[in-house]
Design a protein around this motif. Structure first.
Motif, mmCIF file in Angstrom:
data_model
loop_
_atom_site.group_PDB
_atom_site.id
_atom_site.type_symbol
_atom_site.label_atom_id
_atom_site.label_comp_id
_atom_site.label_asym_id
_atom_site.label_seq_id
_atom_site.Cartn_x
_atom_site.Cartn_y
_atom_site.Cartn_z
ATOM 1 N N ARG A 100 0.819 -1.210 0.000
ATOM 2 C CA ARG A 100 0.000 0.000 0.000
ATOM 3 C C ARG A 100 0.854 1.261 0.000
ATOM 4 O O ARG A 100 0.574 2.205 -0.735
ATOM 5 C CB ARG A 100 -0.927 -0.027 1.227
ATOM 6 N N ASN A 101 1.930 1.290 0.789
ATOM 7 C CA ASN A 101 2.766 2.486 0.885
ATOM 8 C C ASN A 101 4.226 2.211 0.469
ATOM 9 O O ASN A 101 5.128 2.950 0.823
ATOM 10 C CB ASN A 101 2.735 3.048 2.307
ATOM 11 N N ARG A 102 4.455 1.149 -0.282
ATOM 12 C CA ARG A 102 5.812 0.766 -0.702
ATOM 13 C C ARG A 102 5.843 0.633 -2.226
ATOM 14 O O ARG A 102 5.016 -0.049 -2.811
ATOM 15 C CB ARG A 102 6.211 -0.547 -0.050
ATOM 16 N N PHE A 103 6.833 1.319 -2.831
ATOM 17 C CA PHE A 103 6.974 1.307 -4.288
ATOM 18 C C PHE A 103 8.432 1.042 -4.667
ATOM 19 O O PHE A 103 9.348 1.362 -3.909
ATOM 20 C CB PHE A 103 6.581 2.664 -4.892
ATOM 21 N N ARG A 104 8.611 0.497 -5.850
ATOM 22 C CA ARG A 104 9.933 0.423 -6.481
ATOM 23 C C ARG A 104 9.913 1.455 -7.603
ATOM 24 O O ARG A 104 9.039 1.427 -8.467
ATOM 25 C CB ARG A 104 10.182 -0.971 -7.060
ATOM 26 N N THR A 119 5.109 10.131 -4.098
ATOM 27 C CA THR A 119 4.706 10.203 -2.695
ATOM 28 C C THR A 119 3.566 11.209 -2.507
ATOM 29 O O THR A 119 2.564 10.919 -1.854
ATOM 30 C CB THR A 119 5.911 10.583 -1.808
ATOM 31 N N VAL A 120 3.710 12.382 -3.111
ATOM 32 C CA VAL A 120 2.666 13.406 -3.013
ATOM 33 C C VAL A 120 1.392 12.941 -3.731
ATOM 34 O O VAL A 120 0.281 13.131 -3.223
ATOM 35 C CB VAL A 120 3.188 14.747 -3.584
ATOM 36 N N GLN A 121 1.535 12.309 -4.896
ATOM 37 C CA GLN A 121 0.374 11.801 -5.632
ATOM 38 C C GLN A 121 -0.400 10.756 -4.824
ATOM 39 O O GLN A 121 -1.620 10.656 -4.944
ATOM 40 C CB GLN A 121 0.802 11.193 -6.965
ATOM 41 N N GLN A 122 0.287 9.991 -4.002
ATOM 42 C CA GLN A 122 -0.358 8.948 -3.199
ATOM 43 C C GLN A 122 -0.926 9.490 -1.882
ATOM 44 O O GLN A 122 -1.520 8.739 -1.105
ATOM 45 C CB GLN A 122 0.637 7.815 -2.905
ATOM 46 N N GLY A 123 -0.721 10.791 -1.610
ATOM 47 C CA GLY A 123 -1.283 11.419 -0.418
ATOM 48 C C GLY A 123 -0.402 11.336 0.816
ATOM 49 O O GLY A 123 -0.889 11.514 1.934
ATOM 50 N N TYR A 124 0.883 11.102 0.641
ATOM 51 C CA TYR A 124 1.807 11.027 1.773
ATOM 52 C C TYR A 124 2.683 12.278 1.825
ATOM 53 O O TYR A 124 2.742 13.042 0.860
ATOM 54 C CB TYR A 124 2.694 9.777 1.653
ATOM 55 N N ASP A 125 3.392 12.440 2.951
ATOM 56 C CA ASP A 125 4.233 13.619 3.143
ATOM 57 C C ASP A 125 5.704 13.370 2.839
ATOM 58 O O ASP A 125 6.425 14.290 2.450
ATOM 59 C CB ASP A 125 4.124 14.119 4.597
ATOM 60 N N GLY A 126 6.156 12.166 3.057
ATOM 61 C CA GLY A 126 7.565 11.863 2.859
ATOM 62 C C GLY A 126 7.786 10.413 2.507
ATOM 63 O O GLY A 126 6.850 9.610 2.476
ATOM 64 N N PHE A 127 9.053 10.080 2.249
ATOM 65 C CA PHE A 127 9.402 8.700 1.905
ATOM 66 C C PHE A 127 10.765 8.357 2.487
ATOM 67 O O PHE A 127 11.596 9.235 2.742
ATOM 68 C CB PHE A 127 9.391 8.482 0.391
ATOM 69 N N ALA A 169 15.231 2.446 -6.767
ATOM 70 C CA ALA A 169 15.117 2.548 -5.312
ATOM 71 C C ALA A 169 13.788 1.945 -4.878
ATOM 72 O O ALA A 169 12.805 1.987 -5.611
ATOM 73 C CB ALA A 169 15.191 4.004 -4.861
ATOM 74 N N GLU A 170 13.812 1.383 -3.684
ATOM 75 C CA GLU A 170 12.574 0.939 -3.056
ATOM 76 C C GLU A 170 12.272 1.964 -1.973
ATOM 77 O O GLU A 170 13.153 2.286 -1.154
ATOM 78 C CB GLU A 170 12.757 -0.455 -2.455
ATOM 79 N N ILE A 171 11.079 2.514 -2.004
ATOM 80 C CA ILE A 171 10.720 3.558 -1.036
ATOM 81 C C ILE A 171 9.504 3.133 -0.226
ATOM 82 O O ILE A 171 8.650 2.385 -0.711
ATOM 83 C CB ILE A 171 10.435 4.911 -1.733
ATOM 84 N N VAL A 172 9.454 3.603 1.024
ATOM 85 C CA VAL A 172 8.294 3.434 1.898
ATOM 86 C C VAL A 172 7.804 4.833 2.221
ATOM 87 O O VAL A 172 8.570 5.681 2.688
ATOM 88 C CB VAL A 172 8.652 2.657 3.185
ATOM 89 N N MET A 173 6.527 5.078 1.957
ATOM 90 C CA MET A 173 5.936 6.408 2.159
ATOM 91 C C MET A 173 5.352 6.527 3.565
ATOM 92 O O MET A 173 4.884 5.541 4.121
ATOM 93 C CB MET A 173 4.857 6.635 1.113
ATOM 94 N N PHE A 174 5.378 7.742 4.113
ATOM 95 C CA PHE A 174 4.851 7.969 5.445
ATOM 96 C C PHE A 174 4.163 9.329 5.507
ATOM 97 O O PHE A 174 4.375 10.187 4.650
ATOM 98 C CB PHE A 174 5.953 7.877 6.515
#
Length: 185
Positions: A44-48, A74-82, A150-155
């Motif tokens: 849900r909050n993890r992308f490559r 990250t912004v498109q998914q509604g999160y503030d950071g990654f 990169a693999e990112i986790v959004m928060f």
């Protein structure tokens, strides 16, 4: 003479248009320039996220575009950071060889040449022939291309550690360096 000059300038302009670094575009975009970004959702909050450049794109530009795409996503998914969980930049090198266009062939060749009298008698020199200074009849071209992933986790909320990025700040800082793709042909 004017026609020859105009033709040379037109050819140079055409070649310069083809020799451009990869702009910030989706991978497979029909802009006539190779490369771009792609992403794959893992959770849900993890992308490559990936960005591939062409032979005219520097490593720094590829890595900056990767970070910008991660922030934008990250912004498109509604999160503030990654958070960068994993990051890698690969260098792909290709070596191409071409025979010189005016190298001697079965029917001879045309090109500039000079004869001169030296210490050992008459000598013959031409830029495409077999001379100690111009011994090769092939050109070697080395092409480097960079691809970053990169693999990112959004928060949500402010960054908590050194591996966290504020997506809005990344977009604000890298935004002026981002080059949009050329208009479609």
């Amino acid at each position: 003479m004017k026609r020859l000059t105009f033709a040379a300038l037109a050819a140079a302009a055409l070649l310069a248009g083809c020799a451009t670094p990869t702009p910030y575009q989706p991978l497979g975009a029909r802009t006539g320039v190779r490369g771009g970004f792609s992403e794959q959702q893992i959770e849900r909050n993890r992308f490559r996220v990936m960005f591939a450049g062409n032979q005219f794109t520097s490593r720094q530009r590829v890595e900056n575009y990767l970070l910008f795409r991660a922030a934008e996503l990250t912004v498109q998914q509604g999160y503030d950071g990654f958070t960068l969980v994993d990051r890698n930049t690969d260098k792909h090198t290709t070596v191409q060889t071409y025979s010189r266009p005016f190298a001697p062939g079965p029917w001879g060749y045309w090109g500039p040449s000079w004869r001169y009298y030296g210490r050992f008698g008459w000598r013959y020199w031409d830029p495409w022939g077999y001379d100690p200074f111009w011994a090769d009849t092939v050109d070697i071209n080395t092409i480097d291309r960079f691809e970053a992933s990169a693999e990112i986790v959004m928060f949500k909320g402010p960054p908590k550690n050194a591996r966290d990025f504020d997506a809005h700040e990344v977009m604000r800082n890298l935004g002026p360096t981002i080059e949009a793709p050329p208009p479609p042909r």
